[in-house]
Design an enzyme around this catalytic site. Structure first.
Site, PDB file in Angstrom:
ATOM      1  N   LYS A  20       0.865  -1.194   0.000  1.00 26.32           N
ATOM      2  CA  LYS A  20       0.000   0.000   0.000  1.00 26.32           C
ATOM      3  C   LYS A  20       0.891   1.230   0.000  1.00 26.32           C
ATOM      4  O   LYS A  20       2.097   1.133   0.113  1.00 26.32           O
ATOM      5  CB  LYS A  20      -0.859   0.024   1.280  1.00 26.32           C
ATOM      6  CG  LYS A  20      -1.708  -1.195   1.491  1.00 26.32           C
ATOM      7  CD  LYS A  20      -3.151  -0.867   1.316  1.00 26.32           C
ATOM      8  CE  LYS A  20      -3.940  -2.158   1.344  1.00 26.32           C
ATOM      9  NZ  LYS A  20      -5.333  -2.044   1.263  1.00 26.32           N
TER      10      LYS A  20
ATOM     11  N   TYR B  62       1.440 -11.985   8.261  1.00 26.19           N
ATOM     12  CA  TYR B  62       1.407 -12.180   9.714  1.00 26.19           C
ATOM     13  C   TYR B  62       2.302 -13.339  10.156  1.00 26.19           C
ATOM     14  O   TYR B  62       2.677 -13.443  11.316  1.00 26.19           O
ATOM     15  CB  TYR B  62      -0.034 -12.507  10.173  1.00 26.19           C
ATOM     16  CG  TYR B  62      -1.045 -11.466   9.776  1.00 26.19           C
ATOM     17  CD1 TYR B  62      -1.089 -10.234  10.430  1.00 26.19           C
ATOM     18  CD2 TYR B  62      -1.952 -11.703   8.748  1.00 26.19           C
ATOM     19  CE1 TYR B  62      -2.012  -9.262  10.056  1.00 26.19           C
ATOM     20  CE2 TYR B  62      -2.879 -10.735   8.368  1.00 26.19           C
ATOM     21  CZ  TYR B  62      -2.897  -9.526   9.021  1.00 26.19           C
ATOM     22  OH  TYR B  62      -3.800  -8.575   8.647  1.00 26.19           O
TER      23      TYR B  62
ATOM     24  N   HIS C 147      -9.002 -11.115  13.326  1.00 25.92           N
ATOM     25  CA  HIS C 147      -9.003 -10.408  12.035  1.00 25.92           C
ATOM     26  C   HIS C 147     -10.437 -10.136  11.599  1.00 25.92           C
ATOM     27  O   HIS C 147     -11.328 -10.934  11.901  1.00 25.92           O
ATOM     28  CB  HIS C 147      -8.295 -11.257  10.965  1.00 25.92           C
ATOM     29  CG  HIS C 147      -7.753 -10.438   9.830  1.00 25.92           C
ATOM     30  ND1 HIS C 147      -8.564  -9.895   8.861  1.00 25.92           N
ATOM     31  CD2 HIS C 147      -6.485 -10.060   9.523  1.00 25.92           C
ATOM     32  CE1 HIS C 147      -7.809  -9.215   8.005  1.00 25.92           C
ATOM     33  NE2 HIS C 147      -6.540  -9.297   8.386  1.00 25.92           N
ATOM     34  N   GLY C 148     -10.657  -9.058  10.889  1.00 24.16           N
ATOM     35  CA  GLY C 148     -11.972  -8.790  10.290  1.00 24.16           C
ATOM     36  C   GLY C 148     -12.260  -9.832   9.215  1.00 24.16           C
ATOM     37  O   GLY C 148     -11.330 -10.310   8.563  1.00 24.16           O
ATOM     38  N   ASP C 149     -13.544 -10.162   9.034  1.00 26.23           N
ATOM     39  CA  ASP C 149     -13.842 -11.245   8.090  1.00 26.23           C
ATOM     40  C   ASP C 149     -13.734 -10.810   6.620  1.00 26.23           C
ATOM     41  O   ASP C 149     -13.963 -11.595   5.717  1.00 26.23           O
ATOM     42  CB  ASP C 149     -15.222 -11.865   8.379  1.00 26.23           C
ATOM     43  CG  ASP C 149     -16.350 -10.851   8.243  1.00 26.23           C
ATOM     44  OD1 ASP C 149     -16.071  -9.693   7.829  1.00 26.23           O
ATOM     45  OD2 ASP C 149     -17.501 -11.207   8.545  1.00 26.23           O
TER      46      ASP C 149
ATOM     47  N   ASP D 143      15.809  23.445 -23.159  1.00 26.01           N
ATOM     48  CA  ASP D 143      16.226  23.062 -21.796  1.00 26.01           C
ATOM     49  C   ASP D 143      17.640  23.582 -21.511  1.00 26.01           C
ATOM     50  O   ASP D 143      18.591  22.814 -21.450  1.00 26.01           O
ATOM     51  CB  ASP D 143      16.150  21.518 -21.713  1.00 26.01           C
ATOM     52  CG  ASP D 143      16.500  20.980 -20.329  1.00 26.01           C
ATOM     53  OD1 ASP D 143      16.465  21.757 -19.361  1.00 26.01           O
ATOM     54  OD2 ASP D 143      16.813  19.774 -20.240  1.00 26.01           O
TER      55      ASP D 143
END
Ligand code: SPV
Ligand code: MG
Length: 454
Positions: free
Chosen positions: A66, A97, A111-113, A226
């Site tokens: 992320k 983990y 843990h969240g499902d 440039d």
């Protein structure tokens, strides 16, 4: 990276738990960047079942999948360890983990499902298998709907960032990730693409880490060559437009840096604007774009003079995190890698925070040779590559040579030019715009691209 016990209450809890000798340890892996009711809920659920051991993901564990969290590890540690019910916080160095579950052997992991589908599905299976083997349990609780980190990240992005957070984020990325992926931006719109574009991959979300403010594309987009003809004030106007609508770090192409007496002001101006780094090149006389190579006069600056410019810049900067990177033009001017290396040594000794080596050779052989020699002497100093001509090498390959940062230096502008040209040509050919419509972004999309227009 340390671990902590949250508070006197938690210390007492830990002691009581240890005395009881039997209380269960429940592991909870967290990013801990944005604390919301969903996180408090899962901590409460964990607390009902035992003592809560938080595995707080480090920056590098997070950036593997992320974007960099807004808060540093230390700041997140301070917040999470102060939450009631948290017993102990340890770093989780990997996205997975598994290593921490093996190390700490908790009685349970909570843990969240939501991990039953999506990128964490395989991880879930591995966790179930390991916990079974270790005699522990996996506790899944219903995911708290409506309050998730992704939505909060989106909201924070809309608010923006501060110059201080932005400036420091490049050093954090360098600590957390190899290579750091930088893309050229020359306008607010190109900056927005770099800010927002993410693709899903097997390793997680992939996006750009930051932006390159290029002298070439800043000049060309104004119809100028440039050659340092676009002054700093004008370049800063473009930069302001990018700063307005993005949060990612910016590396500024400082050309030759001008005179030392002027460069010190440039450094402070860039710092004030939240720019993370300036790269200056060791050329003298009228600067020409490097990609001309030896077709034009490329005069290298005398080493002591350029080293002094770097030292002057380092003395002038206010924050300790701002980076001054020395760009070596030896290979552009037809010199050897040995000559480039001698310059690198002098500029590092003068205080350069990183080295950029440039070349227009397609083979990549000269760059690779330099990288190997440089890394043989300096294991840690950030090394920056700009693979415009040797574009066939992947980021992974360049990183294996020793690259810390990879800059795609001009691609957004180069992409826009043929797109505009095609549409203009189509209108001329057909004497109407209908044929060109399919080459253009739909009107609905352009009016809705920037929120707040309605
Ligand atoms: C730029 O993008 O302006 C650079 C890189 O300095 S290069 O054009 O390759 O010299
Ligand atoms: Mg340039």
């Amino acid at each position: 990276m340390g671990e902590t016990v949250s508070s006197a209450r938690a210390v007492a809890g830990a002691v009581a738990g240890a005395m009881a000798g039997k209380e269960k340890i429940i592991y909870l892996g967290l990013r801990g960047d944005i604390v919301h009711p969903g996180i408090i809920n899962i901590i409460r659920e964990a607390e009902k079942r035992g003592r809560v051991l938080i595995g707080l993901l480090t920056d590098s564990a997070i950036v593997s999948h992320k974007r960099l969290p807004y808060l540093t590890y230390e700041q997140r540690l301070e917040v999470i360890s102060s939450i009631k019910g948290v017993d102990r916080v340890v770093p989780q160095e990997e996205w997975s983990y598994i290593p921490n579950l093996k190390k700490y052997r908790p009685d349970g992991i909570i843990h969240g499902d939501d991990w039953r589908s999506g990128v964490l599905r395989a991880e879930r299976e591995a966790v179930f298998a390991l916990m079974k083997e270790q005699g522990g349990e996996v506790i899944e609780i219903p995911y708290t709907q409506g309050v998730n980190s992704a939505a909060f990240h989106e909201a924070i992005r809309a608010i923006g960032t501060t110059p201080d957070i932005r400036l420091k984020s490049l050093r954090r990325l360098l600590d957390a990730k190899r290579p750091v992926r930088i893309m050229e931006a020359h306008s607010g719109l190109s900056g927005l693409i770099i800010e927002k574009l993410e693709i899903e991959t097997e390793e997680g979300l992939r996006g750009f880490d930051g932006m390159w403010s290029s002298s070439l594309t800043d000049s060309v987009s104004k119809g100028k060559p440039d050659i340092e003809a676009v002054d700093l004030t004008t370049r800063l106007q473009d930069l302001t437009n990018i700063l307005e609508c993005t949060t990612k770090p910016i590396i500024f192409d400082g050309d030759t840096g001008g005179k030392s007496e002027h460069f010190v002001f440039t450094v402070r101006t860039l710092e004030r604007n939240g720019v993370s780094a300036v790269i200056i090149e060791d050329k003298a006389g009228l600067k020409k774009n490097s990609l001309f190579g030896t077709e034009v006069n490329q005069n290298l600056a005398p080493v002591p003079e350029f080293a002094e410019k770097i030292s002057a810049g380092k003395r002038a900067q206010i924050t300790k995190e701002f980076m001054i990177i020395a760009r070596l033009e030896s290979l552009i001017a037809g010199e050897t890698t040995a000559e480039a290396l001698a310059r690198a040594r002098a500029f590092v000794a003068a205080g350069a925070d990183g080295i950029m080596i440039h070349s227009k050779e397609k083979s990549g052989d000269d760059i690779r040779d330099f990288c190997e020699k440089f890394r043989g002497e300096y294991a840690e100093i950030p090394l920056i590559l700009v693979p415009t001509t040797y574009s066939r090498f992947t980021e992974r390959e360049l990183a294996s040579w020793g690259a810390s940062i990879i800059i795609y230096a001009n691609h957004m502008l180069r992409a826009s030019y043929p797109a505009m040209l095609n549409v203009a040509r189509s209108i001329l050919e057909h004497e109407r715009a209908m044929e060109a419509d399919k080459l253009c972004m739909p009107i609905k999309e352009i009016i809705e691209l920037i929120p707040g227009g309605k």
